[in-house]
Design a protein around this motif. Structure first.
Motif, mmCIF file in Angstrom:
data_model
loop_
_atom_site.group_PDB
_atom_site.id
_atom_site.type_symbol
_atom_site.label_atom_id
_atom_site.label_comp_id
_atom_site.label_asym_id
_atom_site.label_seq_id
_atom_site.Cartn_x
_atom_site.Cartn_y
_atom_site.Cartn_z
ATOM 1 N N LYS A 19 12.555 73.400 -33.803
ATOM 2 C CA LYS A 19 13.031 74.850 -33.573
ATOM 3 C C LYS A 19 13.833 74.673 -32.213
ATOM 4 C CE LYS A 19 9.832 77.260 -34.718
ATOM 5 N NZ LYS A 19 8.767 75.846 -35.126
ATOM 6 N N THR A 20 13.075 74.703 -31.496
ATOM 7 C CA THR A 20 13.575 74.849 -29.791
ATOM 8 C C THR A 20 14.614 73.900 -29.603
ATOM 9 O OG1 THR A 20 11.068 75.451 -29.248
ATOM 10 C CG2 THR A 20 12.584 74.609 -27.465
ATOM 11 N N THR A 21 14.622 72.783 -29.985
ATOM 12 C CA THR A 21 15.623 71.843 -29.469
ATOM 13 C C THR A 21 16.938 72.277 -30.286
ATOM 14 O OG1 THR A 21 14.133 69.950 -29.261
ATOM 15 C CG2 THR A 21 16.510 69.447 -29.419
ATOM 16 N N PHE A 22 16.795 72.813 -31.576
ATOM 17 C CA PHE A 22 18.248 73.373 -32.055
ATOM 18 C C PHE A 22 18.360 74.331 -31.525
ATOM 19 C CE2 PHE A 22 19.932 75.816 -35.567
ATOM 20 C CZ PHE A 22 21.034 75.008 -35.945
ATOM 21 N N ALA A 23 17.631 75.411 -31.290
ATOM 22 C CA ALA A 23 17.981 76.725 -30.540
ATOM 23 C C ALA A 23 18.721 76.522 -29.465
ATOM 24 C CB ALA A 23 16.864 77.519 -30.658
#
Length: 211
Positions: A19-23
């Motif tokens: 999630k964090t990488t994509f966000a």
């Protein structure tokens, strides 16, 4: 690929889905076209790896960061500054919300669900075939119930970190589309490192905090 986004963009998914990488990558892409972009670190469950860790880097890329009041400490109390409310009310601002994993991490955003539903928004759920949990389908449904928001777009974020080959990405596309179909969610696209950009994918940013 031409990315689709709305003024409010929520990133959801079980732990380990990326999630964090994509966000962060989505916020960077939006910032290429829009002036006012905010990344909201709403992960109130995991205190050790969150977007707060690279605040100055985000600001250098013209992205404002709002994080939990206790980000960067060993405390883990679901608390976030009032800045989120003002951001949600700013009709000229584009927001990416990096939510916590599973139903526990999704629950805090439920308090803002009614307002979010009243504005144009997208809710992404991430899928990583190589870190797939046994009850993935049920956990996605739990995330929807606890967040009080309907997931609108399915993202194939299947990877093995920097060791990922194009063959592994390609092998994940059909299973990801089948999973999206089972959930009844629109398939948004596939992510990969920028070196695979010629394959019409959404490029993930490479940064020491993310890989």
């Amino acid at each position: 690929m031409m990315i689709q986004y709305q003024p409010i963009n929520l990133v959801m998914g079980p732990y380990g889905s990326g999630k964090t990488t994509f966000a962060v990558s989505l916020a960077l892409e939006i910032a290429k076209r829009e002036k006012n972009v905010t990344l909201v670190d709403f992960d109130t469950v995991n205190p050790y790896f969150r977007s707060h860790d690279y605040k100055s880097w985000l600001e250098d890329n013209n992205i404002q960061l709002i994080s939990t009041n206790f980000a960067g400490t060993n405390l883990d109390i679901p608390s976030i500054s009032g800045g989120l409310v003002s951001c949600l009310q700013d009709i000229e601002r584009y927001i990416v919300i990096d939510m916590g994993g599973d139903d526990v991490g999704a629950k805090p955003i439920g308090g803002y669900a009614e307002f979010i539903r009243s504005r144009p928004h997208m809710a992404f759920v991430l899928f990583n075939q190589y870190r797939l949990i046994p009850d993935y389908l049920e956990q996605v449904h739990q995330i929807e119930r606890e967040s009080r928001l309907n997931i609108t777009h399915f993202v194939n974020n299947s990877n093995l970190g920097e060791e990922t080959t194009w063959q592994e990405i390609e092998n994940s596309i059909l299973p990801a589309k089948e999973m999206a179909k089972q959930l009844g969610i629109t398939f948004w696209g596939t992510t990969a490192m920028p070196s695979f950009q010629q394959h019409n994918i959404f490029p993930l940013v490479k940064h020491p905090f993310l890989w």
